[in-house]
Each structure stands twice: as structure tokens, then as C-alpha cells.
Design an enzyme around this catalytic site. Structure first.
Site, PDB file in Angstrom:
ATOM      1  N   LYS A 134      29.248  46.016  62.369  1.00  0.00           N
ATOM      2  CA  LYS A 134      29.301  45.361  63.445  1.00  0.00           C
ATOM      3  C   LYS A 134      28.687  46.029  64.533  1.00  0.00           C
ATOM      4  O   LYS A 134      28.753  47.443  64.426  1.00  0.00           O
ATOM      5  CB  LYS A 134      30.705  44.903  63.754  1.00  0.00           C
ATOM      6  CG  LYS A 134      31.511  45.955  64.666  1.00  0.00           C
ATOM      7  CD  LYS A 134      32.556  45.350  65.369  1.00  0.00           C
ATOM      8  CE  LYS A 134      33.318  46.487  66.297  1.00  0.00           C
ATOM      9  NZ  LYS A 134      33.006  46.469  67.521  1.00  0.00           N
TER      10      LYS A 134
ATOM     11  N   LYS B 168      29.477  50.052  70.332  1.00  0.00           N
ATOM     12  CA  LYS B 168      29.052  51.028  71.426  1.00  0.00           C
ATOM     13  C   LYS B 168      29.116  52.375  70.968  1.00  0.00           C
ATOM     14  O   LYS B 168      28.157  53.129  71.557  1.00  0.00           O
ATOM     15  CB  LYS B 168      30.118  50.927  72.611  1.00  0.00           C
ATOM     16  CG  LYS B 168      29.958  49.629  73.526  1.00  0.00           C
ATOM     17  CD  LYS B 168      30.642  50.089  74.862  1.00  0.00           C
ATOM     18  CE  LYS B 168      31.696  48.829  75.187  1.00  0.00           C
ATOM     19  NZ  LYS B 168      32.903  48.974  74.508  1.00  0.00           N
TER      20      LYS B 168
ATOM     21  N   LYS C 166      37.878  53.783  61.622  1.00  0.00           N
ATOM     22  CA  LYS C 166      37.688  54.995  62.611  1.00  0.00           C
ATOM     23  C   LYS C 166      37.926  56.169  62.260  1.00  0.00           C
ATOM     24  O   LYS C 166      37.237  57.210  62.337  1.00  0.00           O
ATOM     25  CB  LYS C 166      38.129  54.548  63.949  1.00  0.00           C
ATOM     26  CG  LYS C 166      37.374  53.359  64.674  1.00  0.00           C
ATOM     27  CD  LYS C 166      37.483  53.301  66.192  1.00  0.00           C
ATOM     28  CE  LYS C 166      36.491  52.262  66.763  1.00  0.00           C
ATOM     29  NZ  LYS C 166      36.555  52.245  68.195  1.00  0.00           N
TER      30      LYS C 166
HETATM   31  P1  ATP Z   1      33.711  50.732  70.294  1.00  0.00           P
HETATM   32  O1  ATP Z   1      32.420  50.807  69.614  1.00  0.00           O
HETATM   33  O2  ATP Z   1      33.671  51.993  71.354  1.00  0.00           O
HETATM   34  O3  ATP Z   1      35.137  50.509  69.544  1.00  0.00           O
HETATM   35  P2  ATP Z   1      32.882  48.085  70.997  1.00  0.00           P
HETATM   36  O4  ATP Z   1      31.786  47.969  71.068  1.00  0.00           O
HETATM   37  O5  ATP Z   1      33.446  47.631  69.520  1.00  0.00           O
HETATM   38  O6  ATP Z   1      33.486  49.617  71.346  1.00  0.00           O
HETATM   39  P3  ATP Z   1      35.155  47.064  72.794  1.00  0.00           P
HETATM   40  O7  ATP Z   1      35.095  47.489  74.149  1.00  0.00           O
HETATM   41  O8  ATP Z   1      35.941  47.725  71.882  1.00  0.00           O
HETATM   42  O9  ATP Z   1      33.581  47.065  72.072  1.00  0.00           O
HETATM   43  O10 ATP Z   1      35.133  45.375  72.529  1.00  0.00           O
HETATM   44  C1  ATP Z   1      34.957  44.807  73.939  1.00  0.00           C
HETATM   45  C2  ATP Z   1      35.025  43.114  73.220  1.00  0.00           C
HETATM   46  O11 ATP Z   1      33.813  42.907  72.554  1.00  0.00           O
HETATM   47  C3  ATP Z   1      36.073  42.864  72.043  1.00  0.00           C
HETATM   48  O12 ATP Z   1      36.682  41.515  72.430  1.00  0.00           O
HETATM   49  C4  ATP Z   1      35.450  42.931  70.809  1.00  0.00           C
HETATM   50  O13 ATP Z   1      36.127  42.118  69.967  1.00  0.00           O
HETATM   51  C5  ATP Z   1      33.998  42.411  71.260  1.00  0.00           C
HETATM   52  N1  ATP Z   1      33.293  42.976  70.409  1.00  0.00           N
HETATM   53  C6  ATP Z   1      32.681  44.034  70.354  1.00  0.00           C
HETATM   54  N2  ATP Z   1      31.768  44.213  69.389  1.00  0.00           N
HETATM   55  C7  ATP Z   1      31.370  43.010  68.976  1.00  0.00           C
HETATM   56  C8  ATP Z   1      30.574  42.486  67.987  1.00  0.00           C
HETATM   57  N3  ATP Z   1      29.825  43.454  67.195  1.00  0.00           N
HETATM   58  N4  ATP Z   1      30.424  41.075  67.812  1.00  0.00           N
HETATM   59  C9  ATP Z   1      31.379  40.267  68.545  1.00  0.00           C
HETATM   60  N5  ATP Z   1      32.299  40.688  69.502  1.00  0.00           N
HETATM   61  C10 ATP Z   1      32.215  42.179  69.526  1.00  0.00           C
END
Ligand code: ATP
Ligand code: LTN
Length: 327
Positions: A194, A197, A112
Site C-alpha cells: 500500500k 507516508k 511494521k
Molecule cells: P504511515 O505510513 O505512517 O503508517 P499512512 O500513509 O498509512 O501512514 P495514516 O496517517 O496512517 O497514513 O492514515 C490516514 C488515513 O489514510 C487512514 O484512514 C488510512 O486508512 C488511509 N490510508 C493510508 N494509506 C492508504 C492507502 N494507500 N490507500 C487508501 N487509504 C489509505
């Protein structure tokens, strides 16, 4: 007493299919077995630049999506991190007991911060300690997450172990639980990264509230490759990702899916995966509309969540302060 589960999700953008497959639907599936705490982690979401005016509505929207996905606010405690001030209090006490070297090893920070290491807020670096505080505050034993959070949960274990050694047994040492299927859903525009968001781009993610036609368009544009065969082959991340989404949502086994697509083209694959996704998300969209029809419903749920979360947090903080000689 059922084992305690804690997990968190950031209000950092639109919740997407990766969040659903990797985390939310597993929380829902195991909800009856555990004593659950699900937390909207707004204090994690402020570790990167964000729009303050939007935060409140993002938190509410995410809470409504979680309920629409099947989190039952009667069965599970659903609450907002900043509503329980013990999260930040415990964070400071844990920061003072976390070696810099442990944090320097965290790959998410490296990803990040990237080349902006000197300029990003220090909160991005100490972020995993806030996550450890979330988990340890509730004496959690099980932490269901997607693959990207495994290292952070392991750090929480290390922090708990070290604290217990130094000050006496205060914390339950948590275990990460990562489901094999769909633990890492990849971006549609770049299947080597991956789904996330906070990544910009019209065709990166599938939002959990996307209209069926938008889902079809987004999957239709998904990056694949120039080969033909439709197989679960990790060397071909685009096709692998689409097949994985199908497998995770349809529940069919891999060999049946491969057999079904034999002799078919990527156009067919995308069309069918899109229909599987549309079908899986239809109840979420329907139920979201019902829940948000009365704007007070969600505020009431989060208010009750705070009331139910606080006693556990206060009890742990009391033991921590006593153990550290602060009271
Ligand atoms: P950001 O992009 O802001 O870091 P994020 O989309 O990675 O957000 P989080 O809110 O950080 O999502 O994660 C919430 C849950 O979703 C966590 O348990 C994380 O491991 C899971 N998660 C996030 N992205 C993925 C993905 N691409 N595949 C599977 N699990 C995911
Ligand atoms: N850091 C996590 C979200 C998160 C979390 C937690 C997950 C914050 N606190 C406690 C599990 C347990 C993320 O970015 N996905």
C-alpha cells in the site's frame, strides 16, 4: 443530532494520494451530514523513530493540507491529539482492559515490527489502544478509514463492548466505514504494497502538494507488467492500481475506462492517469498556498479545535473514572 464521526491521520510524512482517496476526500464528502472530529494523531506518529525538530511543522503542514482538501474548520472540529491530554489518560485505562492476545493478532504491528519485534518501542504494540481511545473518547458512531485500518476499528469495537460489560454502559460502539473504491491505493514502485507516508523512495507515492511535472514523472515510472491489455484485473496490480486511481478521481465507470483504453498502450494509460491526478490536485495546491500565506491562520484553527474537542473528551473521561472506581 447528526451522528458523530471521528477519524485520524498521522503527521508521519507527506500526505499522499492514498490518504486522499482512501480517507480525506470521503471525510470531506460527508462533512455536512455528520458531527465531525478530525484529528492529527501526533502521538501515533512517535511510535516509530522520528525527528522531534520537524514534528511541529509537520503537524501544521498536515492541518493546512486537510483544510486545502476541503475540511471546513467551522463545520468540523480539526485538532491535534496531543493538545487533548485525555487521549493518553484513557489509553492507559483501556490498556489495562485489553487482552494481550487481541493485540497480538494485529497485522499492522506484525508488518511494521517485522523481524525487529524485540527492539521496537512498546508503543508500536499498544498503538491500536491509543486509536481506540481516540475513537471512544468522543462517543463516535462512524469511523471512515482506508482498508488498512479496518482491523483496528474492529478492535476498538471489541474494547468498547468489553468495557461496557465490565463497568456499565459508558461507550458508544463505533462502526468502521470503508468506501469500496480506492480503499487501498498501492505504491507506484511496488504495487503489491500500500502507498504509505513512511516508505522511502522517490517514486513510491504521489504527494498531495506535488508539482504537476513531478506527478507526471512519478506516474511515468510506475511499475506495471509486460502484458498489453488495459483491464481492471487484480492479478496485474500495477495496471489495476493506475486504473483504480483514474476511476476514483474521474468518477467514470470501469467499463467506460476499459473501453476508452482499448487498443492503447501503457504509455497512454500513464499519461492520462497523470492528467486526471494533476487536475484533481490542482485545487488542493492552490488552496494550500492561500491558507499558508498567513502562518497564524492554521495555529488559530488548531487552537479553536482544541477548545471545541476538550469538553467532549472531559465528559467521557469523567464517566470512565467514575465507572472504574477511580473517583
Ligand atoms: P504511515 O505510513 O505512517 O503508517 P499512512 O500513509 O498509512 O501512514 P495514516 O496517517 O496512517 O497514513 O492514515 C490516514 C488515513 O489514510 C487512514 O484512514 C488510512 O486508512 C488511509 N490510508 C493510508 N494509506 C492508504 C492507502 N494507500 N490507500 C487508501 N487509504 C489509505
Ligand atoms: N491508526 C490510524 C490513524 C488513526 C485513526 C484514529 C483513524 C489514529 N487514531 C482514530 C481513525 C480513528 C492510521 O494509522 N491510519
Amino acid at each position: 443530532m447528526a451522528a458523530r464521526v471521528f477519524s485520524g491521520i498521522q503527521p508521519s510524512g507527506e500526505p499522499h494520494l492514498g490518504n486522499y482517496i482512501g480517507a480525506i476526500r470521503n471525510w470531506v464528502a460527508d462533512q455536512e451530514r455528520y458531527d465531525n472530529y478530525f484529528c492529527i494523531v501526533d502521538e501515533h506518529a512517535i511510535t516509530v523513530p522520528y525527528e522531534p525538530a520537524e514534528m511541529r511543522s509537520r503537524v501544521r503542514e498536515l492541518a493546512a493540507v486537510l483544510v486545502a482538501c476541503g475540511i471546513d474548520p467551522e463545520r468540523s472540529v480539526l485538532f491535534v491529539q496531543s493538545h487533548v491530554p485525555e487521549h493518553t489518560e484513557l489509553t492507559w485505562l483501556l490498556i489495562c482492559n485489553t487482552p494481550m492476545g487481541w493485540l497480538e493478532r494485529m497485522t499492522q504491528f506484525k508488518d511494521k515490527a517485522g523481524s525487529r519485534r524485540e527492539r521496537v518501542g512498546a508503543g508500536l504494540f499498544t498503538y491500536p489502544v491509543l486509536m481506540a481511545a481516540d475513537i471512544l473518547l468522543y462517543q463516535t458512531s462512524v469511523v471512515p478509514v482506508g482498508d488498512d485500518q479496518k482491523q483496528h476499528v474492529e478492535l476498538s469495537r471489541d474494547i468498547a463492548g468489553r468495557f461496557n460489560n465490565l463497568y456499565g454502559e459508558v461507550f458508544t460502539v463505533p462502526e468502521p466505514v470503508i468506501r469500496e473504491v480506492g480503499a487501498r491505493v498501492m505504491g507506484l514502485d511496488d504495487p503489491t504494497k500500500k502507498m504509505s507516508k513512511s516508505v522511502e523512495g522517490q517514486h513510491h507515492a504521489i504527494g498531495l502538494l506535488d508539482e504537476p511535472d513531478l506527478i507526471r514523472r512519478r506516474i511515468g515510472r510506475a511499475v506495471t507488467d509486460s502484458l498489453r491489455e488495459i483491464r481492471f484485473d487484480e492479478e496485474r496490480p500495477g495496471v489495476h492500481n493506475l486504473l483504480t486511481i483514474h476511476h476514483a478521481l474521474s468518477g467514470q465507470d470501469r467499463s467506460a475506462i476499459e473501453a476508452h483504453f482499448e487498443g492503447k498502450g501503457y504509455g497512454d494509460l500513464k499519461k492520462e492517469v497523470a492528467e486526471v491526478v494533476v487536475e484533481a490536485l490542482a485545487p488542493v495546491r492552490r488552496s494550500y498556498a492561500e491558507i499558508t500565506a498567513d502562518p497564524e491562520t492554521i495555529d488559530g484553527i488548531l487552537e479553536e479545535g482544541r477548545e471545541r474537542a476538550r469538553p467532549a473528551a472531559e465528559a467521557t473521561m469523567e464517566s470512565v473514572r467514575r465507572a472504574m472506581g477511580l473517583r
